[in-house]
Design a protein around this motif. Sequence first.
Motif, PDB file in Angstrom:
ATOM      1  N   CYS A   1       0.856  -1.178   0.000  1.00  0.00           N
ATOM      2  CA  CYS A   1       0.000   0.000   0.000  1.00  0.00           C
ATOM      3  C   CYS A   1       0.897   1.235   0.000  1.00  0.00           C
ATOM      4  CB  CYS A   1      -0.944   0.000   1.206  1.00  0.00           C
ATOM      5  SG  CYS A   1      -2.356  -1.135   1.030  1.00  0.00           S
ATOM      6  N   ASP A   2       0.277   2.401  -0.087  1.00  0.00           N
ATOM      7  CA  ASP A   2       1.023   3.646  -0.268  1.00  0.00           C
ATOM      8  C   ASP A   2       0.967   4.499   0.996  1.00  0.00           C
ATOM      9  OD1 ASP A   2       2.379   5.783  -1.324  1.00  0.00           O
ATOM     10  OD2 ASP A   2       0.713   6.517  -2.531  1.00  0.00           O
ATOM     11  N   HIS A   3       2.157   4.915   1.466  1.00  0.00           N
ATOM     12  CA  HIS A   3       2.289   5.849   2.591  1.00  0.00           C
ATOM     13  C   HIS A   3       3.288   6.942   2.185  1.00  0.00           C
ATOM     14  CE1 HIS A   3       2.388   7.319   6.675  1.00  0.00           C
ATOM     15  NE2 HIS A   3       3.615   6.896   6.924  1.00  0.00           N
ATOM     16  N   LYS A   4       3.232   7.280   0.901  1.00  0.00           N
ATOM     17  CA  LYS A   4       4.242   8.104   0.229  1.00  0.00           C
ATOM     18  C   LYS A   4       5.545   7.332   0.073  1.00  0.00           C
ATOM     19  CE  LYS A   4       2.281  12.570   1.586  1.00  0.00           C
ATOM     20  NZ  LYS A   4       2.547  13.916   2.125  1.00  0.00           N
TER      21      LYS A   4
ATOM     22  N   TYR B   1      -0.840  10.949   5.147  1.00  0.00           N
ATOM     23  CA  TYR B   1      -1.111   9.610   4.603  1.00  0.00           C
ATOM     24  C   TYR B   1      -1.340   8.594   5.724  1.00  0.00           C
ATOM     25  CZ  TYR B   1      -0.927   9.759  -0.479  1.00  0.00           C
ATOM     26  OH  TYR B   1      -1.238   9.948  -1.807  1.00  0.00           O
ATOM     27  N   HIS B   2      -2.156   8.993   6.698  1.00  0.00           N
ATOM     28  CA  HIS B   2      -2.625   8.110   7.766  1.00  0.00           C
ATOM     29  C   HIS B   2      -4.150   8.040   7.684  1.00  0.00           C
ATOM     30  CE1 HIS B   2       0.865   6.978  10.173  1.00  0.00           C
ATOM     31  NE2 HIS B   2       1.354   8.203  10.015  1.00  0.00           N
TER      32      HIS B   2
ATOM     33  N   ARG C   1      -5.048  13.171   5.942  1.00  0.00           N
ATOM     34  CA  ARG C   1      -4.783  13.199   4.508  1.00  0.00           C
ATOM     35  C   ARG C   1      -3.366  13.683   4.227  1.00  0.00           C
ATOM     36  NH1 ARG C   1      -8.301  10.564   4.995  1.00  0.00           N
ATOM     37  NH2 ARG C   1     -10.427  10.624   4.152  1.00  0.00           N
TER      38      ARG C   1
ATOM     39  N   THR D   1      -6.561   6.043   0.034  1.00  0.00           N
ATOM     40  CA  THR D   1      -6.651   6.227  -1.402  1.00  0.00           C
ATOM     41  C   THR D   1      -7.471   5.092  -2.010  1.00  0.00           C
ATOM     42  OG1 THR D   1      -4.675   4.925  -1.921  1.00  0.00           O
ATOM     43  CG2 THR D   1      -4.345   7.260  -1.388  1.00  0.00           C
TER      44      THR D   1
ATOM     45  N   ASP E   1       0.014   2.623   8.787  1.00  0.00           N
ATOM     46  CA  ASP E   1       0.600   3.733   8.047  1.00  0.00           C
ATOM     47  C   ASP E   1       0.273   3.655   6.556  1.00  0.00           C
ATOM     48  OD1 ASP E   1       1.811   3.657  10.587  1.00  0.00           O
ATOM     49  OD2 ASP E   1       3.523   4.794   9.872  1.00  0.00           O
TER      50      ASP E   1
ATOM     51  N   ASN F   1      -5.288   1.925  -2.352  1.00  0.00           N
ATOM     52  CA  ASN F   1      -5.059   1.266  -1.068  1.00  0.00           C
ATOM     53  C   ASN F   1      -6.294   0.506  -0.609  1.00  0.00           C
ATOM     54  OD1 ASN F   1      -2.437   2.132  -0.870  1.00  0.00           O
ATOM     55  ND2 ASN F   1      -2.830   3.715   0.665  1.00  0.00           N
TER      56      ASN F   1
ATOM     57  N   GLY G   1      -2.373   5.582   3.402  1.00  0.00           N
ATOM     58  CA  GLY G   1      -3.281   6.665   3.076  1.00  0.00           C
ATOM     59  C   GLY G   1      -4.641   6.128   2.640  1.00  0.00           C
TER      60      GLY G   1
END
Length: 363
Positions: free
Chosen positions: A161-164, A291-292, A288, A256, A252, A259, A254
């Motif tokens: 997944c994406d957390h930056k 990214y939590h 937002r 999205t 952790d 995700n 986002g």
Amino acid sequence: MSPPFNVCEPLFYSGLMDDPLLLVRMRPLGRALLLDCGQIQHLAKRVLRSIDAVFISHAHMDHFMGVDTLVRHVLVSPRTIDLYGPPGIAERFANKLGAYEWNLAEDFWCTFRVHEVGEERLRTVEFAGPEGFVGRYAGERAREGRTLYANPYLRVDGVFCDHKIPVLVYRITERAGFAVDETRLATAGLLPGPWIRELKRLFFAGNLNAGGLRVAHRSDGGVVEVWEPEAAALYEKIRATQRPASIGYFSDIGMTPENRRRLKELLHEVTLLIGECTFLAQDEARARAAYHLCSTDVNALLDELRPAWFLPMHLSKSYLGQSERLFRELEPPPGTTILRLPERLTPRPLIPADLPLAARGRG
């Protein structure tokens, strides 16, 4: 009520606001898996020495800093410990070990086998204690679906997944137990007997494909024994339908669309879901930006994932003393039970007044 695990014993060694730390004991083996590795100084040495594999979601400090403590307590154990994490985790592990001198290394020290997880491949680097934990490339292999780790009792799957940055989300699924459906047994014209015990033995030994066995069949003249050449096909004919127990873990990420899609594919209807809820609803904008997730996001995810139990974790320390607000905001769907953690479980730091007089130089 307790989640119905046959193999796993999930133990969450953190409070609601502490660094996430999930230990899963594998009862038949007397061993354990560790998910994330922040502050772990409060875990007993015998607990740390029971760990066979570590699964890191990402290398932010509160998920990775405890690796030093882990190495400190297990380095003299003559065995191999697997560690899984996102791309770059081997280099970060090497940097940690490279900060220390290992000139007194012994031949019996442990080895860490670090697996960098990619979307399609696993790259492995080994750090052997007897060699002073110098990293050596040990090859790579294609991923088999989502599965990262497996033993005769369970498997661990992971997706990104994406957390930056890429963050791994994990699912532990128990192997289905041996179970016979009496209706299917009767429909097949079979009778219970010692052969079921033998079939069960082959099942747990992982030898169902190794051959056949003699089975009691019902006939007009009574009972006859018939040779069934394929034990696997026989079990498939009479096994009871069951859903193996499972544990989902995410931290952790986002909120999205991508995700959410990946979470649903991996974690839909897990038995126990353990996941972050870092912010309250009023701070959605902060969630937002960082990214939590906030409590509104978690409610939406629970409605999609439908776990039997949900354990929220990783609440921001800015809400210290206000954790009841989180549990008031969580609105699980029917069939989902919320589990509660105290705000803190790890010991508080020592202050001078905690020390005996001799340690303060006044005795």
